[in-house]
Design a protein around this motif. Structure first.
Motif, PDB file in Angstrom:
ATOM      1  N   ARG A 259       0.788  -1.309   0.055  1.00 36.57           N
ATOM      2  CA  ARG A 259      -0.234   0.013   0.056  1.00 36.57           C
ATOM      3  C   ARG A 259       0.856   1.306   0.196  1.00 36.57           C
ATOM      4  NH1 ARG A 259      -4.706   1.375   1.783  1.00 36.57           N
ATOM      5  NH2 ARG A 259      -3.853   2.638   3.813  1.00 36.57           N
ATOM      6  N   LYS A 260       1.904   1.244   0.770  1.00 33.85           N
ATOM      7  CA  LYS A 260       2.560   2.400   0.935  1.00 33.85           C
ATOM      8  C   LYS A 260       3.642   2.740  -0.520  1.00 33.85           C
ATOM      9  CE  LYS A 260       4.826   3.940   4.355  1.00 33.85           C
ATOM     10  NZ  LYS A 260       5.940   3.856   5.477  1.00 33.85           N
ATOM     11  N   LEU A 261       4.099   1.731  -0.982  1.00 32.73           N
ATOM     12  CA  LEU A 261       4.616   1.774  -2.365  1.00 32.73           C
ATOM     13  C   LEU A 261       3.743   2.235  -3.322  1.00 32.73           C
ATOM     14  CD1 LEU A 261       6.779   0.944  -4.399  1.00 32.73           C
ATOM     15  CD2 LEU A 261       5.637  -1.397  -4.959  1.00 32.73           C
ATOM     16  N   ARG A 262       2.490   1.957  -3.533  1.00 35.43           N
ATOM     17  CA  ARG A 262       1.581   2.502  -4.347  1.00 35.43           C
ATOM     18  C   ARG A 262       1.411   3.901  -3.888  1.00 35.43           C
ATOM     19  NH1 ARG A 262       0.808   3.643  -8.890  1.00 35.43           N
ATOM     20  NH2 ARG A 262      -1.172   3.656  -9.722  1.00 35.43           N
ATOM     21  N   ALA A 263       1.132   4.262  -2.760  1.00 32.95           N
ATOM     22  CA  ALA A 263       0.663   5.589  -2.478  1.00 32.95           C
ATOM     23  C   ALA A 263       2.041   6.611  -2.532  1.00 32.95           C
ATOM     24  CB  ALA A 263       0.500   5.685  -0.812  1.00 32.95           C
ATOM     25  N   GLN A 264       3.312   5.982  -2.342  1.00 30.37           N
ATOM     26  CA  GLN A 264       4.227   6.742  -2.637  1.00 30.37           C
ATOM     27  C   GLN A 264       4.515   7.219  -4.141  1.00 30.37           C
ATOM     28  OE1 GLN A 264       6.745   7.886  -0.251  1.00 30.37           O
ATOM     29  NE2 GLN A 264       6.774   9.430  -1.663  1.00 30.37           N
ATOM     30  N   GLU A 265       4.163   6.179  -5.154  1.00 29.79           N
ATOM     31  CA  GLU A 265       4.317   6.426  -6.336  1.00 29.79           C
ATOM     32  C   GLU A 265       3.084   7.372  -6.903  1.00 29.79           C
ATOM     33  OE1 GLU A 265       5.304   1.704  -7.998  1.00 29.79           O
ATOM     34  OE2 GLU A 265       3.570   2.399  -7.864  1.00 29.79           O
ATOM     35  N   LEU A 266       2.114   7.432  -6.133  1.00 33.31           N
ATOM     36  CA  LEU A 266       1.111   8.374  -6.593  1.00 33.31           C
ATOM     37  C   LEU A 266       1.487   9.896  -6.158  1.00 33.31           C
ATOM     38  CD1 LEU A 266      -2.148   6.529  -5.649  1.00 33.31           C
ATOM     39  CD2 LEU A 266      -1.382   7.188  -8.076  1.00 33.31           C
ATOM     40  N   TRP A 267       1.980   9.853  -4.913  1.00 30.26           N
ATOM     41  CA  TRP A 267       2.271  11.103  -4.501  1.00 30.26           C
ATOM     42  C   TRP A 267       3.422  11.774  -5.572  1.00 30.26           C
ATOM     43  CZ3 TRP A 267       1.020  13.711   0.050  1.00 30.26           C
ATOM     44  CH2 TRP A 267       1.932  14.757   0.400  1.00 30.26           C
ATOM     45  N   ASP A 268       4.452  11.031  -5.471  1.00 32.82           N
ATOM     46  CA  ASP A 268       5.473  11.171  -6.461  1.00 32.82           C
ATOM     47  C   ASP A 268       5.213  11.769  -7.937  1.00 32.82           C
ATOM     48  OD1 ASP A 268       7.220  10.541  -4.301  1.00 32.82           O
ATOM     49  OD2 ASP A 268       7.802   8.886  -5.445  1.00 32.82           O
ATOM     50  N   GLU A 269       4.043  11.116  -8.630  1.00 31.34           N
ATOM     51  CA  GLU A 269       3.446  11.324  -9.896  1.00 31.34           C
ATOM     52  C   GLU A 269       2.921  12.585  -9.752  1.00 31.34           C
ATOM     53  OE1 GLU A 269      -0.208   9.517 -12.116  1.00 31.34           O
ATOM     54  OE2 GLU A 269       1.026   8.112 -11.178  1.00 31.34           O
ATOM     55  N   LYS A 270       2.057  12.806  -8.827  1.00 34.00           N
ATOM     56  CA  LYS A 270       1.198  14.053  -8.854  1.00 34.00           C
ATOM     57  C   LYS A 270       2.117  15.327  -8.411  1.00 34.00           C
ATOM     58  CE  LYS A 270      -2.839  12.226  -9.317  1.00 34.00           C
ATOM     59  NZ  LYS A 270      -3.642  12.359 -10.576  1.00 34.00           N
ATOM     60  N   ARG A 271       3.261  15.209  -7.614  1.00 36.37           N
ATOM     61  CA  ARG A 271       4.206  16.321  -7.024  1.00 36.37           C
ATOM     62  C   ARG A 271       4.910  16.726  -8.497  1.00 36.37           C
ATOM     63  NH1 ARG A 271       4.825  19.719  -4.206  1.00 36.37           N
ATOM     64  NH2 ARG A 271       6.865  19.566  -3.545  1.00 36.37           N
ATOM     65  N   LYS A 272       5.063  15.555  -9.619  1.00 37.93           N
ATOM     66  CA  LYS A 272       5.875  15.938 -10.835  1.00 37.93           C
ATOM     67  C   LYS A 272       4.725  16.808 -11.664  1.00 37.93           C
ATOM     68  CE  LYS A 272       9.173  12.311 -10.613  1.00 37.93           C
ATOM     69  NZ  LYS A 272       9.439  10.816 -11.493  1.00 37.93           N
ATOM     70  N   GLN A 273       3.651  16.667 -11.508  1.00 33.91           N
ATOM     71  CA  GLN A 273       2.620  17.219 -12.314  1.00 33.91           C
ATOM     72  C   GLN A 273       2.351  18.482 -11.570  1.00 33.91           C
ATOM     73  OE1 GLN A 273      -0.718  14.526 -12.128  1.00 33.91           O
ATOM     74  NE2 GLN A 273       0.158  12.810 -13.273  1.00 33.91           N
ATOM     75  N   GLY A 274       3.076  19.010 -10.653  1.00 32.47           N
ATOM     76  CA  GLY A 274       2.885  20.341  -9.939  1.00 32.47           C
ATOM     77  C   GLY A 274       1.845  20.398  -8.721  1.00 32.47           C
ATOM     78  N   TYR A 275       1.372  19.329  -8.417  1.00 30.16           N
ATOM     79  CA  TYR A 275       0.275  19.459  -7.311  1.00 30.16           C
ATOM     80  C   TYR A 275       1.181  19.841  -6.159  1.00 30.16           C
ATOM     81  CZ  TYR A 275      -3.581  17.131  -9.944  1.00 30.16           C
ATOM     82  OH  TYR A 275      -4.500  16.930 -10.780  1.00 30.16           O
ATOM     83  N   THR A 276       0.531  20.668  -5.238  1.00 32.33           N
ATOM     84  CA  THR A 276       1.334  21.041  -3.849  1.00 32.33           C
ATOM     85  C   THR A 276       1.157  20.100  -2.775  1.00 32.33           C
ATOM     86  OG1 THR A 276      -0.650  22.105  -2.981  1.00 32.33           O
ATOM     87  CG2 THR A 276       0.805  23.389  -4.304  1.00 32.33           C
ATOM     88  N   LYS A 277       2.048  19.980  -1.911  1.00 30.21           N
ATOM     89  CA  LYS A 277       1.697  18.988  -0.878  1.00 30.21           C
ATOM     90  C   LYS A 277       0.519  19.078   0.081  1.00 30.21           C
ATOM     91  CE  LYS A 277       7.048  18.446   0.107  1.00 30.21           C
ATOM     92  NZ  LYS A 277       7.799  18.582   1.120  1.00 30.21           N
ATOM     93  N   THR A 278       0.327  20.426   0.257  1.00 37.74           N
ATOM     94  CA  THR A 278      -1.071  20.696   0.725  1.00 37.74           C
ATOM     95  C   THR A 278      -2.446  20.131   0.270  1.00 37.74           C
ATOM     96  OG1 THR A 278      -0.424  22.754   1.699  1.00 37.74           O
ATOM     97  CG2 THR A 278      -2.666  22.361   1.834  1.00 37.74           C
TER      98      THR A 278
END
Length: 297
Positions: A259-278
């Motif tokens: 689960r954490k692997l998938r969550a980290q992948e999604l997090w990294d993917e969205k961050r590269k797209q410009g989404y903020t941490k908040t």
């Protein structure tokens, strides 16, 4: 107190104390917090403990039929059994719920008991040093080895279940609860019933369609997508990890690491797209806020 099983008796006390919509902060201020239940989540968590305890007593102390005959030693034995599979934090939660159950049962049935003062939180055999049970993230290459081995050498239904846990970031229990009508190909959504009965809707991507359609073949709406118990998914994963000599690498975790692997992948993917941490903190729905604390942000 009727001659019903222990789980039913505790549930009766829980139902008697249930005050949906009542302000829990006001109840705490008035000194009523231990005697009432304000939320559906708390009610469900207490009922869950009640019926787990009922099953344990039925298997180990079948002659005990009434709450008035339950002693602190019975609860302690129940906790000791739980210590084999639960983390330190989870065991502390169990103790807290037992304290509440005792208070509610005293109010409802006027029983004389002293569970609270005589039970202790046992040492977790899974986290003997008190460390977090689920802090690891499985490496993508290790997951690929697990799935490759599983599909080639195993016939267990746990293999597609493990793959779904990864694809959608699901808990083992959430995967085992999925039914055919949870899958909506028209809306490209998967409905997941999580902790406390809360629903969330996850995107079905093009790559996910094949495995979901395969699992739906020959089944109708309320049929289980995968007919398997949650524990069996983790057990099969651990067997494969041992076969691949990877268990020492992940000694204290299982599906949660995936689960954490998938969550980290999604997090990294969205961050590269410009989404903020908040924004991501409030929109990444596959993993809870407490679990996000362990991610690489």
């Amino acid at each position: 107190m009727g001659n019903h099983n222990l789980g039913y008796q505790i549930q009766t006390a829980v139902d008697y104390a249930f005050r949906p919509g009542m302000d829990k902060h006001a109840a705490k201020h008035n000194g009523q917090s231990m005697g009432i239940i304000c939320s559906f989540n708390e009610k469900r968590s207490l009922q869950e403990v009640a019926y787990q305890f009922k099953d344990y007593m039925k298997d180990n102390y079948p002659h005990i039929k009434m709450l008035k005959d339950v002693k602190s030693d019975h609860w302690q034995a129940f906790l000791n059994e739980k210590s084999k599979t639960c983390s330190t934090a989870t065991l502390k939660n169990y103790v807290s719920r037992i304290h509440k159950i005792e208070h509610l049962c005293r109010n409802k049935f006027r029983i004389t008991s002293n569970w609270r003062n005589e039970i202790l939180t046992p040492q977790s055999k899974k986290t003997p040093t008190g460390d977090k049970l689920r802090i690891q993230t499985m490496g993508k290459e290790d997951l690929e080895k697990v799935l490759d081995y599983g599909y080639k050498h195993c016939t267990s239904k746990a293999i597609p279940a493990i793959e779904l846990c990864y694809r959608f970031g699901l808990r083992d229990a959430e995967t085992s609860r999925l039914t055919v009508d949870c899958v909506d190909f028209d809306k490209a959504q998967l409905r997941v019933v999580g902790k406390g009965g809360r629903c969330r809707y996850l995107e079905i991507k093009k790559d996910d369609v094949k495995i979901l359609k395969t699992l739906c073949v020959g089944k109708i709406n309320k049929d289980k997508l995968i007919e398997i118990k949650a524990d069996s998914i983790n057990q099969q994963l651990n067997r494969i990890l041992k076969k691949l000599n990877l268990k020492n690498k992940y000694p204290l975790t299982g599906i949660h690491a995936i689960r954490k692997l998938r969550a980290q992948e999604l997090w990294d993917e969205k961050r590269k797209q410009g989404y903020t941490k908040t924004i991501l903190w409030t929109t990444l729905v596959i993993i809870s806020d407490t679990e996000k604390d362990d991610m690489i942000l």
